[in-house]
Design a protein around this motif. Structure first.
Motif, short mmCIF file in Angstrom:
data_model
loop_
_atom_site.label_atom_id
_atom_site.label_comp_id
_atom_site.label_asym_id
_atom_site.label_seq_id
_atom_site.Cartn_x
_atom_site.Cartn_y
_atom_site.Cartn_z
N GLU A 58 0.59 -1.23 -0.12
CA GLU A 58 0.03 0.06 0.03
C GLU A 58 0.90 1.31 0.06
O GLU A 58 0.34 2.54 0.22
CB GLU A 58 -0.94 0.08 1.16
N LEU A 59 2.03 1.25 -0.55
CA LEU A 59 2.83 2.44 -0.46
C LEU A 59 2.33 3.34 -1.29
O LEU A 59 2.43 4.64 -1.02
CB LEU A 59 4.42 1.91 -0.68
N ALA A 60 1.91 3.09 -2.60
CA ALA A 60 1.28 4.06 -3.31
C ALA A 60 0.19 5.01 -2.71
O ALA A 60 -0.10 6.21 -3.22
CB ALA A 60 0.84 3.30 -4.75
N GLU A 61 -0.52 4.46 -1.76
CA GLU A 61 -1.59 5.25 -1.40
C GLU A 61 -1.02 5.96 0.08
O GLU A 61 -1.74 6.88 0.32
CB GLU A 61 -2.76 4.38 -0.95
N GLN A 62 0.19 5.70 0.44
CA GLN A 62 0.65 6.00 1.62
C GLN A 62 1.26 7.25 1.50
O GLN A 62 1.60 8.26 2.18
CB GLN A 62 1.24 5.06 2.52
N TRP A 63 2.57 7.26 0.60
CA TRP A 63 3.62 8.10 0.37
C TRP A 63 2.95 9.54 -0.05
O TRP A 63 2.11 9.50 -0.77
CB TRP A 63 4.69 7.61 -0.24
N GLN A 64 3.72 10.38 0.49
CA GLN A 64 3.43 11.81 -0.14
C GLN A 64 4.67 12.82 -0.30
O GLN A 64 5.62 12.62 0.52
CB GLN A 64 2.54 12.43 1.03
#
Length: 242
Positions: A11-17
């Motif tokens: 789920e990194l794509a939804e978490q990183w900013q």
């Protein structure tokens, strides 16, 4: 690098900013030079939040970096740029880029006290530090069987002997690395190697190996021993073998 992280970190794509362009420009002004291309990529993807990749006590956010300089905890320096703030008060060694040691569109990562002093070098590049850590946390440590130890060779360029053998065993390199960091993946096993930058390049390298079971790891280590000039010393099996 992006493909590797998105593949192995849930789920990194939804978490990183990412950080804002303004924050990135302010950090570049503090550096007094163009930021390494990899660090610009890192800030654009994770400069606000690293998501599941975040370190327990290290803050790599652009906001924290800027705050440390604004609060004069860190003085601007043409050689060193703070990139990670350590919140552990017992040994607060913060993470810096050393611009005197550029490498592969990146730069050496070292640790030191906020006021200066002795350097504790970590990796030749931030790219290698992040990839090594991600593979350790999300692949090696999640394997049922693990071991760690030392690879040795008469040739200081040890990885030049290891890499063709790992390729013949079906391993791939998820990212390109320098002579002090080796990263190798296979569906049922992962090996990561590293040694301290700037020290004399001697013929030994620490490794961690994780796999489906002890038999897989023993076969890999046996092939390294019998089909190359490398020597293998295993210091620990996790869980311990009986």
């Amino acid at each position: 690098m992006e493909e590797l992280l998105l593949r192995i970190v849930p789920e990194l794509a939804e978490q990183w900013q990412g950080a804002t362009p303004d924050m990135m420009a302010r950090i570049e002004r503090l550096a007094g030079r163009p930021l390494p291309p990899f660090y610009r990529w890192f800030l654009s993807r994770m400069g606000k939040s690293m998501g599941a990749l975040a370190y327990p006590t290290l803050d790599f956010s652009a906001q924290r970096v800027l705050a440390c300089y604004a609060e004069k905890l860190i003085a601007p320096d043409s050689r060193f740029l703070l990139i990670g703030y350590e919140s552990n008060e017992i040994m607060p060694l913060h993470v810096f880029y050393d611009f005197d040691a550029p490498a592969r569109e990146d730069a050496l990562v070292t640790e030191r006290d906020a006021r200066g002093g002795e350097l504790y070098d970590r990796f030749e590049t931030l790219r290698e530090m992040l990839a090594w850590g991600a593979l350790l946390r999300f692949r090696v440590n999640k394997m049922p069987q693990k071991c760690e130890g030392i690879l040795s060779s008469d040739d200081p360029d040890l990885l030049s002997h290891l890499e063709p053998l790992m390729s013949s065993l079906g391993f791939t390199k998820p990212i390109s690395t320098g002579p002090r960091c080796g990263l190798y993946e296979r569906h049922d096993a992962v090996m990561i190697c590293n040694r301290t930058p700037r020290e004399e390049l001697l013929g030994n390298q620490a490794f961690r190996l994780g796999g489906r079971d002890a038999g897989v790891l023993r076969k890999i280590l046996g092939r390294i021993t019998t089909e190359s000039s490398l020597e293998v010393e295993v210091d620990e099996w996790i869980p311990a073998l009986r």
